[in-house]
Each structure stands twice: as C-alpha cells, then as structure tokens.
Design a protein around this motif. Structure first.
Motif, PDB file in Angstrom:
ATOM      1  N   PHE A 244       1.033  -1.205   0.137  1.00 58.72           N
ATOM      2  CA  PHE A 244      -0.285   0.402  -0.164  1.00 58.72           C
ATOM      3  C   PHE A 244       0.590   1.390  -0.465  1.00 58.72           C
ATOM      4  CE2 PHE A 244      -1.466  -3.086   2.701  1.00 58.72           C
ATOM      5  CZ  PHE A 244      -2.398  -3.856   2.124  1.00 58.72           C
TER       6      PHE A 244
ATOM      7  N   GLN B 152      -5.613   4.604   1.934  1.00 54.66           N
ATOM      8  CA  GLN B 152      -6.890   4.538   1.071  1.00 54.66           C
ATOM      9  C   GLN B 152      -6.263   3.933   0.191  1.00 54.66           C
ATOM     10  OE1 GLN B 152      -9.952   6.587   1.336  1.00 54.66           O
ATOM     11  NE2 GLN B 152     -10.123   4.936  -0.190  1.00 54.66           N
ATOM     12  N   SER B 153      -5.399   3.075  -0.139  1.00 57.95           N
ATOM     13  CA  SER B 153      -4.953   2.073  -1.293  1.00 57.95           C
ATOM     14  C   SER B 153      -5.145   0.995  -0.281  1.00 57.95           C
ATOM     15  CB  SER B 153      -3.640   1.970  -1.566  1.00 57.95           C
ATOM     16  OG  SER B 153      -2.634   2.201  -0.876  1.00 57.95           O
TER      17      SER B 153
ATOM     18  N   LEU C 118      -7.692   1.333   2.091  1.00 57.67           N
ATOM     19  CA  LEU C 118      -8.861   0.598   2.210  1.00 57.67           C
ATOM     20  C   LEU C 118      -9.747  -0.167   1.094  1.00 57.67           C
ATOM     21  CD1 LEU C 118     -10.378   3.853   4.286  1.00 57.67           C
ATOM     22  CD2 LEU C 118      -9.851   1.032   5.036  1.00 57.67           C
ATOM     23  N   ASP C 119      -9.456   0.158  -0.451  1.00 56.92           N
ATOM     24  CA  ASP C 119      -9.583  -0.139  -1.530  1.00 56.92           C
ATOM     25  C   ASP C 119      -9.602  -1.638  -1.979  1.00 56.92           C
ATOM     26  OD1 ASP C 119      -9.821   2.660  -2.100  1.00 56.92           O
ATOM     27  OD2 ASP C 119      -8.617   2.320  -3.402  1.00 56.92           O
ATOM     28  N   LEU C 120      -8.847  -2.120  -0.535  1.00 52.39           N
ATOM     29  CA  LEU C 120      -8.212  -4.235  -0.729  1.00 52.39           C
ATOM     30  C   LEU C 120      -9.194  -4.330   0.301  1.00 52.39           C
ATOM     31  CD1 LEU C 120      -7.034  -5.761  -2.261  1.00 52.39           C
ATOM     32  CD2 LEU C 120      -4.851  -5.275  -0.762  1.00 52.39           C
ATOM     33  N   TYR C 121      -9.247  -3.567   1.231  1.00 49.81           N
ATOM     34  CA  TYR C 121      -9.952  -3.674   2.602  1.00 49.81           C
ATOM     35  C   TYR C 121     -11.736  -4.502   2.184  1.00 49.81           C
ATOM     36  CZ  TYR C 121     -12.008  -2.961   7.427  1.00 49.81           C
ATOM     37  OH  TYR C 121     -11.904  -3.411   8.798  1.00 49.81           O
ATOM     38  N   TYR C 122     -12.081  -3.186   1.560  1.00 42.97           N
ATOM     39  CA  TYR C 122     -13.778  -3.366   1.141  1.00 42.97           C
ATOM     40  C   TYR C 122     -13.801  -4.603   0.160  1.00 42.97           C
ATOM     41  CZ  TYR C 122     -13.986   0.427   4.139  1.00 42.97           C
ATOM     42  OH  TYR C 122     -13.509   1.941   5.464  1.00 42.97           O
ATOM     43  N   GLN C 123     -12.491  -4.514  -0.552  1.00 44.99           N
ATOM     44  CA  GLN C 123     -12.961  -5.732  -1.399  1.00 44.99           C
ATOM     45  C   GLN C 123     -12.808  -7.573  -0.746  1.00 44.99           C
ATOM     46  OE1 GLN C 123      -9.923  -6.804  -4.260  1.00 44.99           O
ATOM     47  NE2 GLN C 123     -11.219  -5.397  -5.586  1.00 44.99           N
TER      48      GLN C 123
ATOM     49  N   ASP D  32     -16.037   8.223   6.192  1.00 48.82           N
ATOM     50  CA  ASP D  32     -16.253   8.544   4.492  1.00 48.82           C
ATOM     51  C   ASP D  32     -17.343   8.879   4.723  1.00 48.82           C
ATOM     52  OD1 ASP D  32     -15.707   5.981   4.933  1.00 48.82           O
ATOM     53  OD2 ASP D  32     -14.500   5.724   3.257  1.00 48.82           O
TER      54      ASP D  32
ATOM     55  N   SER E 177     -11.402   4.247   9.262  1.00 49.68           N
ATOM     56  CA  SER E 177     -11.941   4.656   8.446  1.00 49.68           C
ATOM     57  C   SER E 177     -10.975   5.428   7.619  1.00 49.68           C
ATOM     58  CB  SER E 177     -13.163   4.663   7.116  1.00 49.68           C
ATOM     59  OG  SER E 177     -12.929   4.446   6.446  1.00 49.68           O
ATOM     60  N   ALA E 178     -11.355   5.911   6.374  1.00 51.03           N
ATOM     61  CA  ALA E 178     -10.568   7.205   5.533  1.00 51.03           C
ATOM     62  C   ALA E 178     -10.214   8.507   6.541  1.00 51.03           C
ATOM     63  CB  ALA E 178     -10.680   7.719   4.456  1.00 51.03           C
TER      64      ALA E 178
END
Length: 330
Positions: free
Chosen positions: A51, A55-56, A58-63, A140, A167-168
């Motif tokens: 990462f 944010q980068s 979190l993108d993978l985390y939520y996926q 967010d 989160s963010a």
C-alpha cells in the motif's frame, strides 16, 4: 526475547476483525458464497498487499470483506483470528467491526452480531480468551447514516462495549460525527475514535473535546502539538498505537523512525496493537517483536506496555485483576 514476548499476557485493543481476513480464508469464503475474486491464487492476493497510503489499503480491505455473507462466515473469520491470537499469547481482544460496510452489501445487521458473538463465546471456552465488541462507524460515509445504524443497533446495545470511528481520516474530522457520539453518550455507550493517524493533531483534540472519547486509536500525530502531548500525559489518555500498520501505510517510513520511543519518553499511556493483522505483517506478537528489534526495549518496558492495555480494556474488574496478577508474576 521472542519466546518471552510470546508468553507475555497481551491485550489487543485495536483490531479490525475484517482486517484479520487471511487470503486463504478469503478464497474459502469466496468459493462458499460464489464470490469472484480478482486474484487467481493466494500468492497473487498477498502480492496486492503493498500500500502507498491508507486509502489504497481501504480499497483492498473493502473488496476483501465482500466474501463475508453469513453468520457462519463471521464466526469462521473471528475463530481464525482467535486461534492465531491464542497461540501468540493474547488473553483479551477487543474486536472492532464495520456494520455499514456489510449492510451496504445487503447483509443484515443481525448477521455479524450473531457470528461474532458466537465466536467470542467459543474463544473464551476454548482458550480462556475474553473479548469485547466495538461497533465502528465509517467516517467517509454520512453522519446521518451512522446515526441510523446506531439506532437500528438498539437491540444489540447491551452487547457493545463501545462505539468507534474509523476508515479514511483525511477530510473527515471527528466533529462530523458530533451528534452521533452525543447520542451514544446519552445511551451510556463508551466512545473511542481513530485520530491522528494520517490526520493532524487537531483531529485528536476534536476526538477529545467534541466526541468525548475514552481512548484514542493511533494518535501518533499528537507529537505535532506539545500542549496536546502534555494534556494526554496528564490525563493518561490511552493511545492504541499500531506500529507495523503505520509502516505499511507509510505513516512512518521505517520502524526505527517510529515515534513510539518519543511517546514513551514523554510519559504517554501507549499500548501496542495490530490494527489489521492480515494486511500489515502480523498480530500483536509480531508488533511486539518488531518493537524489540527496532528499539531494543527491555522486558520491563514491554511489561509496562502490556499493563497499560490491561488497565484500559473493556473487561470486568475481576478479569482485569486476574490479568494484572498474571502479568506481575510472569
């Protein structure tokens, strides 16, 4: 030292249970629930865990959490974490979870509550590992949505040790959720909040003065403000620091550059935690070992850090006394 650190009774205060999802379990749950993953293999998934910022990640985390659909999924997720934590000497853990991230996918609020609660009872029966549940709001997303979730969770308020904010961080100050946390206070729910990770020291002040929190998650940015440091020291406000997370998310460049030693030197009430162990290089034990390697701390320092976590954990007083005695006699 590593064996001694493993045997040290450790308390995990800052753990996102969704962030404990190892790639192997992710693939198992994806197959169980018919979810398509963007990775062909476990190794390919692990390779994505590089990462550049929060944010980068979190993108993978939520996926990744998109594979969690049923009560059994949440039970399996928590038990997978608990089994690793027990082997690493964790005696109490406080699980944060993000209901909005699941409700937005059509997963009913009752599902994570049921699965996580069942796993928590099983972990206590199997390993004498106590636990507490923290329901966190996604900063967010809107404050109105967070308020709606808080009210919808009314049947589960007795099961919640605290509410949190995660989160963010950038662009989403704690004050955005002032009304939500005021309502939680009126309901008698303790409050914690992420502040001062990527965000500035002013976010820590807002968490204290606007949200009236009893714990700051992360808090490493406090060193930007000497008056804030003095205040945190004077009231012994707990800071749940996650060193390996800070390195992986580029909050600091290296472990040796981490402000933890300076925070201890200033008398702050620091605890060591893992944050999202599947993504950031390991659990609490790995974080303790990384600190030993980077800072050459002695055993008394680690015992003091472990004692800090026991002191401020959400647990019954008899359990606290038991763990304090176990730590003192070790």
């Amino acid at each position: 030292m590593k064996t001694w650190l493993r045997d040290l009774p450790k308390v995990e205060l800052h753990l996102h249970i969704e962030g404990s999802l190892e790639p192997e379990l992710m693939f198992t749950l994806a197959e169980r629930n018919g979810v398509s993953l963007p990775y062909a293999t476990v190794d390919e998934a692990r390779a994505a865990y590089d990462f550049k910022d929060l944010q980068s990640f979190l993108d993978l985390y939520y996926q990744g959490m998109g594979v969690l659909h049923t009560e059994q999924d949440f039970f399996d997720l928590a038990m997978d974490y608990f089994s690793r934590a027990a082997a690493e000497g964790v005696v109490h853990v406080e699980l944060s979870f993000d209901p909005q991230a699941h409700m937005s996918r059509g997963v009913a609020l009752s599902v994570p509550f049921a699965g996580l609660e069942r796993a928590m009872r099983e972990a206590e029966n199997r390993w004498d590992m106590t636990s507490a549940l923290i329901m966190s709001f996604l900063r967010d997303r809107s404050a109105d949505e967070a308020m709606a979730v808080l009210e919808q969770a009314a049947p589960y308020h007795a099961q919640i040790a605290a509410v949190g904010l995660d989160s963010a961080e950038l662009g989403n100050p704690p004050s955005k959720f002032a009304a939500v946390f005021e309502r939680a206070k009126a309901l008698g729910l303790p409050r914690v909040a992420h502040a001062g990770e990527e965000g500035p020291a002013t976010y820590i002040l807002e968490a204290l003065d606007v949200l009236d929190v009893c714990r700051i998650d992360h808090g490493v940015a406090c060193l930007q403000d000497e008056a804030l440091v003095a205040r945190l020291r004077d009231v012994q406000m707990p800071l749940t620091v996650c060193p390996l997370s800070n390195v992986r998310l580029k909050v600091v460049e290296t472990m040796t550059a981490h402000p933890l030693p300076a925070m201890l030197d200033k008398g702050l009430k620091v605890t060591i935690n893992s944050d999202d162990p599947a993504y950031f290089g390991g659990g609490v034990l790995d974080n303790f070992i990384a600190c030993a390697d980077a800072f050459d701390w002695d055993r008394e320092t680690f015992k003091a850090l472990a004692a800090n976590a026991i002191d401020v954990a959400f647990m019954p007083e008899p359990r606290r006394a038991e763990l304090q005695q176990r730590l003192a006699s070790g």
